[in-house]
Design a protein around this motif. Structure first.
Motif, PDB file in Angstrom:
ATOM      1  N   ALA A 195       0.840  -1.199   0.000  1.00 56.61           N
ATOM      2  CA  ALA A 195       0.000   0.000   0.000  1.00 56.61           C
ATOM      3  C   ALA A 195       0.874   1.247   0.000  1.00 56.61           C
ATOM      4  O   ALA A 195       1.860   1.334   0.728  1.00 56.61           O
ATOM      5  N   GLY A 196       0.524   2.197  -0.848  1.00 56.87           N
ATOM      6  CA  GLY A 196       1.283   3.439  -0.928  1.00 56.87           C
ATOM      7  C   GLY A 196       2.493   3.385  -1.829  1.00 56.87           C
ATOM      8  O   GLY A 196       3.135   4.409  -2.079  1.00 56.87           O
ATOM      9  N   SER A 197       2.817   2.201  -2.342  1.00 60.62           N
ATOM     10  CA  SER A 197       3.964   2.076  -3.244  1.00 60.62           C
ATOM     11  C   SER A 197       3.628   2.695  -4.602  1.00 60.62           C
ATOM     12  O   SER A 197       2.567   2.421  -5.165  1.00 60.62           O
ATOM     13  N   PRO A 198       4.513   3.522  -5.164  1.00 60.86           N
ATOM     14  CA  PRO A 198       4.175   4.235  -6.408  1.00 60.86           C
ATOM     15  C   PRO A 198       4.131   3.322  -7.633  1.00 60.86           C
ATOM     16  O   PRO A 198       4.825   2.306  -7.700  1.00 60.86           O
ATOM     17  N   VAL A 199       3.299   3.714  -8.577  1.00 59.22           N
ATOM     18  CA  VAL A 199       3.163   3.021  -9.858  1.00 59.22           C
ATOM     19  C   VAL A 199       3.253   4.068 -10.963  1.00 59.22           C
ATOM     20  O   VAL A 199       2.725   5.177 -10.815  1.00 59.22           O
ATOM     21  N   THR A 200       3.935   3.734 -12.045  1.00 56.19           N
ATOM     22  CA  THR A 200       4.071   4.646 -13.174  1.00 56.19           C
ATOM     23  C   THR A 200       3.486   4.016 -14.434  1.00 56.19           C
ATOM     24  O   THR A 200       3.787   2.856 -14.750  1.00 56.19           O
ATOM     25  N   VAL A 201       2.647   4.758 -15.134  1.00 55.28           N
ATOM     26  CA  VAL A 201       2.071   4.314 -16.401  1.00 55.28           C
ATOM     27  C   VAL A 201       2.616   5.224 -17.499  1.00 55.28           C
ATOM     28  O   VAL A 201       2.362   6.435 -17.487  1.00 55.28           O
ATOM     29  N   ALA A 202       3.372   4.651 -18.419  1.00 58.89           N
ATOM     30  CA  ALA A 202       4.024   5.431 -19.476  1.00 58.89           C
ATOM     31  C   ALA A 202       3.521   4.982 -20.846  1.00 58.89           C
ATOM     32  O   ALA A 202       3.353   3.785 -21.096  1.00 58.89           O
ATOM     33  N   VAL A 203       3.286   5.953 -21.721  1.00 59.69           N
ATOM     34  CA  VAL A 203       2.828   5.685 -23.083  1.00 59.69           C
ATOM     35  C   VAL A 203       3.795   6.346 -24.048  1.00 59.69           C
ATOM     36  O   VAL A 203       4.137   7.525 -23.886  1.00 59.69           O
ATOM     37  N   ARG A 204       4.234   5.598 -25.045  1.00 65.46           N
ATOM     38  CA  ARG A 204       5.198   6.122 -26.016  1.00 65.46           C
ATOM     39  C   ARG A 204       4.791   5.709 -27.426  1.00 65.46           C
ATOM     40  O   ARG A 204       4.235   4.643 -27.641  1.00 65.46           O
TER      41      ARG A 204
END
Length: 245
Positions: A148-157
């Motif tokens: 819980a609280g751990s960051p997630v990154t969503v990247a689109v290229r």
């Protein structure tokens, strides 16, 4: 029955196929119901004075209800239809798909930091609804298997040069969790010609992601290490898409 027990194997395969369909149906219904509940709770949070937000919530609820109906029809088809429906292909901006998935999960885990990164104009021809649920499953898997609280990154290229110089678009989901097991990585990235069974339990969402990506002519890659997180990247061609079998 023939000597090698062929009838018995066919019955076993039919039973396994029915079980797979039910597993997929239950997973998709749970996902849609969770999304509907999140958007339906907005008025209870004192946000009903924002007309644009309420319209967006109603549209998302309607879309998820349509998806649930479609999922049931695919698992229990009429005699003249197939479980795997043809793709409803149209131009799709992958950034919009990512934004919608992040918005859905943000309602369910508002304390989770989810970063967005965009590069280029990543447009492809795809089944918007099917693609959206694949990305939702991918992001949901990252949230469920990290603290819980751990960051997630969503990247689109995209578009970027793929194999043979062909243009493609990419979407990746990166987390800082415990990493994936070699078994899960192998199941998600093994060639199309190998075992395509959908597995119940924690790997079901990833199996659905793989099937959707492959039906769009794309690929799935995974970079993961123990205690160093996981990045799952899906790539799609930017030109056209077949009807998909």
């Amino acid at each position: 029955m023939d000597e090698d027990g062929g009838d018995g194997r066919h019955h076993a395969e039919d039973a396994y196929e029915r079980q797979q369909r039910l597993e997929v149906l239950l997973h998709e219904l749970r996902t849609s119901l969770t999304t509907i509940r999140g958007w339906a709770e907005l008025p209870l949070q004192g946000l009903s004075d924002d007309p644009e937000l309420m319209v967006r919530a109603l549209r998302r609820i309607q879309d998820e209800a349509d998806h649930m109906h479609q999922a049931v029809q695919q698992v229990f088809p009429r005699a003249d239809t197939s479980w795997v429906r043809p793709l409803d292909a149209e131009p799709v901006d992958l950034r919009d798909v990512a934004d919608e998935a992040v918005a859905d999960l943000g309602l369910l885990d508002p304390e989770r930091p989810i970063a967005r990164e965009n590069s280029g104009r990543p447009t492809l021809v795809a089944d918007n609804r099917m693609l959206r649920h694949a990305i939702r499953n991918l992001l949901d898997n990252a949230l469920r298997h990290t603290p819980a609280g751990s960051p997630v990154t969503v990247a689109v290229r995209g578009p970027v040069a793929g194999s043979g110089g062909r243009p493609q678009v990419e979407l990746s989901v990166s987390d800082q969790g415990p990493g994936m097991s070699p078994h899960d990585i192998a199941r998600l990235t093994s060639p199309r010609s190998e075992d395509r069974r959908i597995e119940p339990g924690g790997g079901l969402g990833l199996s659905i992601v793989r099937r959707v990506v492959e039906r769009h002519g794309g690929e799935v890659s995974v970079h993961s290490a123990p205690d160093r997180g996981t990045t799952v990247t899906v790539t799609f061609p930017t030109v056209s898409v077949s009807s998909g079998n």
